[in-house]
Motif scaffolding. Structure first.
Motif, mmCIF file in Angstrom:
data_model
loop_
_atom_site.group_PDB
_atom_site.id
_atom_site.type_symbol
_atom_site.label_atom_id
_atom_site.label_comp_id
_atom_site.label_asym_id
_atom_site.label_seq_id
_atom_site.Cartn_x
_atom_site.Cartn_y
_atom_site.Cartn_z
ATOM 1 N N LEU A 1 0.142 4.003 -2.506
ATOM 2 C CA LEU A 1 -1.196 4.583 -2.428
ATOM 3 C C LEU A 1 -1.252 5.789 -1.496
ATOM 4 C CD1 LEU A 1 -3.353 1.348 -2.437
ATOM 5 C CD2 LEU A 1 -3.089 3.004 -4.279
ATOM 6 N N GLU A 2 -0.208 5.993 -0.695
ATOM 7 C CA GLU A 2 -0.162 7.179 0.169
ATOM 8 C C GLU A 2 -0.177 8.456 -0.664
ATOM 9 O OE1 GLU A 2 2.979 6.913 3.035
ATOM 10 O OE2 GLU A 2 2.206 5.021 3.829
ATOM 11 N N ARG B 1 -5.292 10.920 8.239
ATOM 12 C CA ARG B 1 -5.839 10.231 7.056
ATOM 13 C C ARG B 1 -6.899 9.224 7.474
ATOM 14 N NH1 ARG B 1 -0.487 10.626 4.920
ATOM 15 N NH2 ARG B 1 0.136 8.659 5.826
ATOM 16 N N ALA B 2 -6.604 8.476 8.548
ATOM 17 C CA ALA B 2 -7.566 7.469 9.010
ATOM 18 C C ALA B 2 -8.862 8.133 9.467
ATOM 19 C CB ALA B 2 -6.955 6.645 10.140
ATOM 20 N N ASP C 1 -3.706 9.021 -1.397
ATOM 21 C CA ASP C 1 -4.337 9.438 -0.151
ATOM 22 C C ASP C 1 -4.019 10.903 0.152
ATOM 23 O OD1 ASP C 1 -5.948 8.748 2.063
ATOM 24 O OD2 ASP C 1 -4.158 8.557 3.322
ATOM 25 N N ASP C 2 -2.758 11.291 0.014
ATOM 26 C CA ASP C 2 -2.356 12.675 0.267
ATOM 27 C C ASP C 2 -3.082 13.641 -0.660
ATOM 28 O OD1 ASP C 2 -0.666 11.816 2.252
ATOM 29 O OD2 ASP C 2 1.151 11.928 1.022
ATOM 30 N N HIS D 1 -15.490 10.066 6.082
ATOM 31 C CA HIS D 1 -16.064 9.938 4.746
ATOM 32 C C HIS D 1 -16.935 8.677 4.658
ATOM 33 C CE1 HIS D 1 -16.472 10.252 0.444
ATOM 34 N NE2 HIS D 1 -15.973 9.041 0.304
ATOM 35 N N THR E 1 0.781 -1.229 0.000
ATOM 36 C CA THR E 1 0.000 0.000 0.000
ATOM 37 C C THR E 1 0.819 1.288 0.000
ATOM 38 O OG1 THR E 1 -0.146 -0.067 2.410
ATOM 39 C CG2 THR E 1 -1.945 -1.097 1.162
ATOM 40 N N SER F 1 -10.785 9.336 6.406
ATOM 41 C CA SER F 1 -11.382 8.199 5.705
ATOM 42 C C SER F 1 -12.592 7.672 6.464
ATOM 43 C CB SER F 1 -10.348 7.087 5.520
ATOM 44 O OG SER F 1 -9.309 7.520 4.688
ATOM 45 N N LEU G 1 -6.077 13.021 -2.143
ATOM 46 C CA LEU G 1 -7.520 12.909 -1.997
ATOM 47 C C LEU G 1 -8.057 13.474 -0.687
ATOM 48 C CD1 LEU G 1 -10.102 11.784 -3.270
ATOM 49 C CD2 LEU G 1 -9.591 9.604 -2.183
ATOM 50 N N VAL G 2 -7.338 13.290 0.403
ATOM 51 C CA VAL G 2 -7.851 13.662 1.725
ATOM 52 C C VAL G 2 -8.313 15.113 1.806
ATOM 53 C CG1 VAL G 2 -7.166 13.994 4.145
ATOM 54 C CG2 VAL G 2 -6.794 11.809 3.025
#
Length: 137
Positions: free
Chosen positions: A78-79, A119-120, A82-83, A126, A75, A123, A85-86
């Protein structure tokens, strides 16, 4: 290396990543190409082609046992997604709080931990918001 967004733009590759993620949660140490073919109903050459792209993007790792190859999700890349998208998932007050925490003078390990927690939390917020919207529909 291909742009991570280009790599995950393909639906079959996303399906493969999803399958590998689900199998990881089940405690498996890897998934064979034949298992992926069977689960997704896609031809072996197609799965192999997509796994090659995912390997080159470092989204999967491979473990060889004799003539068999077992794939697992990685993963880390994918960070970047994530960076990116968040910030779209946060409202302005959340974004300000995250920015303040990240820019505060903290030791590097603490900054990384705070970013991961942020991030958690984003997520989770959301996911809960989406679930509540579906229930209200």
């Amino acid at each position: 290396m291909a742009d991570i967004f280009d790599v995950i733009a393909d639906g079959t590759r996303r399906d493969i990543l999803q399958l590998l993620r689900e199998r990881l949660g089940g405690g498996e140490r890897g998934t064979s190409v034949s298992q992926i073919v069977q689960e997704l109903g896609v031809s072996q050459p197609t799965v192999s082609k997509h796994l090659k792209v995912l390997r080159e993007a470092q989204l999967v790792s491979v473990r060889e046992e004799g003539q068999h190859r077992f794939y697992s999700i990685a993963t880390g890349p994918l960070e970047e997604v994530d960076d990116w998208l968040v910030p779209f998932l946060l409202d302005e007050s959340d974004a300000a709080a995250v920015a303040a925490a990240v820019t505060a003078t903290l030791p590097e390990p603490a900054v990384r931990a705070a970013e991961g927690i942020g991030r958690a939390a984003a997520s989770a917020k959301h996911a809960v918001t989406g679930a509540l919207r579906k229930l209200g529909s």
